[in-house]
Design a protein around this motif. Sequence first.
Motif, PDB file in Angstrom:
ATOM      1  N   PHE A  61       0.833  -1.200   0.000  1.00 20.25           N
ATOM      2  CA  PHE A  61       0.000   0.000   0.000  1.00 20.25           C
ATOM      3  C   PHE A  61       0.871   1.256   0.000  1.00 20.25           C
ATOM      4  CE2 PHE A  61      -2.539   3.415   1.707  1.00 20.25           C
ATOM      5  CZ  PHE A  61      -3.766   3.235   1.092  1.00 20.25           C
ATOM      6  N   ASN A  62       1.933   1.258   0.788  1.00 20.82           N
ATOM      7  CA  ASN A  62       2.844   2.412   0.815  1.00 20.82           C
ATOM      8  C   ASN A  62       3.446   2.660  -0.557  1.00 20.82           C
ATOM      9  OD1 ASN A  62       2.285   2.444   3.508  1.00 20.82           O
ATOM     10  ND2 ASN A  62       4.384   2.143   4.206  1.00 20.82           N
ATOM     11  N   PHE A  63       3.831   1.589  -1.246  1.00 15.91           N
ATOM     12  CA  PHE A  63       4.397   1.724  -2.590  1.00 15.91           C
ATOM     13  C   PHE A  63       3.353   2.288  -3.554  1.00 15.91           C
ATOM     14  CE2 PHE A  63       4.804  -0.239  -6.829  1.00 15.91           C
ATOM     15  CZ  PHE A  63       5.942   0.425  -7.255  1.00 15.91           C
ATOM     16  N   GLU A  64       2.127   1.806  -3.426  1.00 22.04           N
ATOM     17  CA  GLU A  64       1.068   2.279  -4.324  1.00 22.04           C
ATOM     18  C   GLU A  64       0.803   3.770  -4.114  1.00 22.04           C
ATOM     19  OE1 GLU A  64      -1.603   1.629  -7.443  1.00 22.04           O
ATOM     20  OE2 GLU A  64      -0.072   0.312  -6.584  1.00 22.04           O
ATOM     21  N   PHE A  65       0.787   4.204  -2.834  1.00 27.11           N
ATOM     22  CA  PHE A  65       0.576   5.626  -2.551  1.00 27.11           C
ATOM     23  C   PHE A  65       1.724   6.458  -3.126  1.00 27.11           C
ATOM     24  CE2 PHE A  65       0.577   9.532  -0.142  1.00 27.11           C
ATOM     25  CZ  PHE A  65      -0.768   9.830  -0.003  1.00 27.11           C
ATOM     26  N   TYR A  66       2.956   5.974  -2.956  1.00 23.85           N
ATOM     27  CA  TYR A  66       4.123   6.669  -3.514  1.00 23.85           C
ATOM     28  C   TYR A  66       4.007   6.781  -5.033  1.00 23.85           C
ATOM     29  CZ  TYR A  66       8.813   6.825  -5.565  1.00 23.85           C
ATOM     30  OH  TYR A  66       9.907   7.132  -6.358  1.00 23.85           O
ATOM     31  N   SER A  67       3.557   5.709  -5.695  1.00 25.22           N
ATOM     32  CA  SER A  67       3.431   5.710  -7.155  1.00 25.22           C
ATOM     33  C   SER A  67       2.387   6.722  -7.610  1.00 25.22           C
ATOM     34  CB  SER A  67       3.048   4.311  -7.648  1.00 25.22           C
ATOM     35  OG  SER A  67       4.043   3.367  -7.317  1.00 25.22           O
ATOM     36  N   LEU A  68       1.283   6.794  -6.878  1.00 25.05           N
ATOM     37  CA  LEU A  68       0.255   7.776  -7.215  1.00 25.05           C
ATOM     38  C   LEU A  68       0.797   9.199  -7.072  1.00 25.05           C
ATOM     39  CD1 LEU A  68      -2.893   6.245  -5.466  1.00 25.05           C
ATOM     40  CD2 LEU A  68      -2.356   6.239  -7.907  1.00 25.05           C
ATOM     41  N   TYR A  69       1.582   9.409  -6.021  1.00 27.02           N
ATOM     42  CA  TYR A  69       2.155  10.736  -5.783  1.00 27.02           C
ATOM     43  C   TYR A  69       3.100  11.125  -6.924  1.00 27.02           C
ATOM     44  CZ  TYR A  69       5.037  14.393  -3.667  1.00 27.02           C
ATOM     45  OH  TYR A  69       5.730  15.565  -3.429  1.00 27.02           O
ATOM     46  N   VAL A  70       3.968  10.233  -7.327  1.00 30.84           N
ATOM     47  CA  VAL A  70       4.952  10.535  -8.375  1.00 30.84           C
ATOM     48  C   VAL A  70       4.270  10.690  -9.733  1.00 30.84           C
ATOM     49  CG1 VAL A  70       6.931   9.601  -9.650  1.00 30.84           C
ATOM     50  CG2 VAL A  70       6.854   9.423  -7.160  1.00 30.84           C
ATOM     51  N   ASN A  71       3.324   9.798 -10.045  1.00 34.70           N
ATOM     52  CA  ASN A  71       2.735   9.776 -11.390  1.00 34.70           C
ATOM     53  C   ASN A  71       1.588  10.759 -11.583  1.00 34.70           C
ATOM     54  OD1 ASN A  71       4.418   7.672 -12.413  1.00 34.70           O
ATOM     55  ND2 ASN A  71       3.203   6.199 -11.223  1.00 34.70           N
ATOM     56  N   TYR A  72       0.993  11.221 -10.472  1.00 37.03           N
ATOM     57  CA  TYR A  72      -0.141  12.129 -10.606  1.00 37.03           C
ATOM     58  C   TYR A  72       0.088  13.457  -9.888  1.00 37.03           C
ATOM     59  CZ  TYR A  72      -2.699   8.132 -12.439  1.00 37.03           C
ATOM     60  OH  TYR A  72      -3.101   7.071 -13.209  1.00 37.03           O
ATOM     61  N   ALA A  73       0.431  13.407  -8.590  1.00 33.58           N
ATOM     62  CA  ALA A  73       0.543  14.645  -7.810  1.00 33.58           C
ATOM     63  C   ALA A  73       1.658  15.542  -8.327  1.00 33.58           C
ATOM     64  CB  ALA A  73       0.771  14.315  -6.340  1.00 33.58           C
ATOM     65  N   LEU A  74       2.717  14.975  -8.854  1.00 37.04           N
ATOM     66  CA  LEU A  74       3.850  15.777  -9.340  1.00 37.04           C
ATOM     67  C   LEU A  74       3.729  16.128 -10.826  1.00 37.04           C
ATOM     68  CD1 LEU A  74       6.890  14.046  -7.546  1.00 37.04           C
ATOM     69  CD2 LEU A  74       5.510  15.984  -6.788  1.00 37.04           C
ATOM     70  N   LEU A 128      -7.933  12.754  -9.327  1.00 33.82           N
ATOM     71  CA  LEU A 128      -7.143  11.900  -8.431  1.00 33.82           C
ATOM     72  C   LEU A 128      -5.960  12.660  -7.856  1.00 33.82           C
ATOM     73  CD1 LEU A 128      -6.544   9.154  -7.171  1.00 33.82           C
ATOM     74  CD2 LEU A 128      -5.386   8.500  -9.295  1.00 33.82           C
ATOM     75  N   LYS A 129      -5.345  13.497  -8.679  1.00 28.35           N
ATOM     76  CA  LYS A 129      -4.218  14.311  -8.210  1.00 28.35           C
ATOM     77  C   LYS A 129      -4.653  15.217  -7.066  1.00 28.35           C
ATOM     78  CE  LYS A 129      -1.260  18.140  -9.717  1.00 28.35           C
ATOM     79  NZ  LYS A 129      -0.784  18.941 -10.880  1.00 28.35           N
ATOM     80  N   ASN A 130      -5.804  15.843  -7.201  1.00 28.63           N
ATOM     81  CA  ASN A 130      -6.292  16.758  -6.165  1.00 28.63           C
ATOM     82  C   ASN A 130      -6.620  16.005  -4.865  1.00 28.63           C
ATOM     83  OD1 ASN A 130      -6.005  18.981  -7.830  1.00 28.63           O
ATOM     84  ND2 ASN A 130      -8.091  18.764  -8.671  1.00 28.63           N
TER      85      ASN A 130
END
Length: 326
Positions: A286-299, A312-314
């Motif tokens: 789950f931690n890896f998945e959250f990190y992936s979402l952060y890198v691929n969407y939030a940034l 999803l980014k928001n």
Amino acid sequence: MESPELEHLREIALTLKLDPTGSIGHAASVSDVIQVLSGVKESYRNFLKIALSKKFPEIENLDLEVDDFVSRTELLIVDTKFSSYQNSIAPNVQDNIYSLFGNSEEFSTQEQIFDDYKDQVIYSDVNNYQDLQTLKKKYSAVERQMIFEPLFKASSNKKFNVFVWEGKKEKRKIIKPRTEFQTYFKVPKINKIEIPAKYYQFYARVSESGDIINKNSIKDIVYYEALEHETYPFKPDVLTFGKYVFKLKKKLECSVHFEDDLYFIENENLDVTVWAKTREDVEKAFNFEFYSLYVNYALEFDDNLTDKAISLKNKILSLIETVYEK
């Protein structure tokens, strides 16, 4: 003319020589002599107790009678030479038919037990495999340690060597066993049996103590139930992956369940579902998945994202209070 009793004691005695390596005239210090003789005495007393316990296993309160016998069986110094420090040790056998349990013909006399001690302990070679096998068959690991450890401590001193004579045979040095044989004289460590942990879910009445609850603050447990698997809640407010640490504004509500030998963690808001064989691994996933979402969407820039991806980014950015590297 010397008494026959003293002559007999010399015949059955164990001859010891303490040979200091660096003193004037090889004279032994009092403390070294005490160390060696005390070690031999302790070893022999333990041997006596073990021998008597094996001989009379059916007798109740044997320990008390054995202690009495041991206390009355003092070792005597029969002869002493000043050169180095050489003496002969023998048991007090003035009454050779004395038996702790009456005049039992089956009972070994003090003299016989002392002979057994010399043959089985003093004259055995602790670095000879055959001798070790004989000791292993005759005595348990606990008994071998009781008998031999005092001798090893008594003679393990670089300042002097200790020798014994087997009849008129050549002297041999009392030494510790080689490394590969030391386990014969050590009581094996009993591995603690780990009792499997069991997880419980419970509700408790606690005193007001902020966010931190300790055992002292629990007043009463009002309800509890055992969990078949590690399906206790997963509500992290800090997530870590690699060098990144995500501190969240509030706890992230996730569901946890176990199915088909797998642990699942889901978060509907982020449309995330991960699974793994163990609870620890599924949390890491789950931690890896959250990190992936952060890198691929939030940034990512909005221009490179679809409307659904921007939403999803928001969501991700609204959850995060701060991000920092370890």
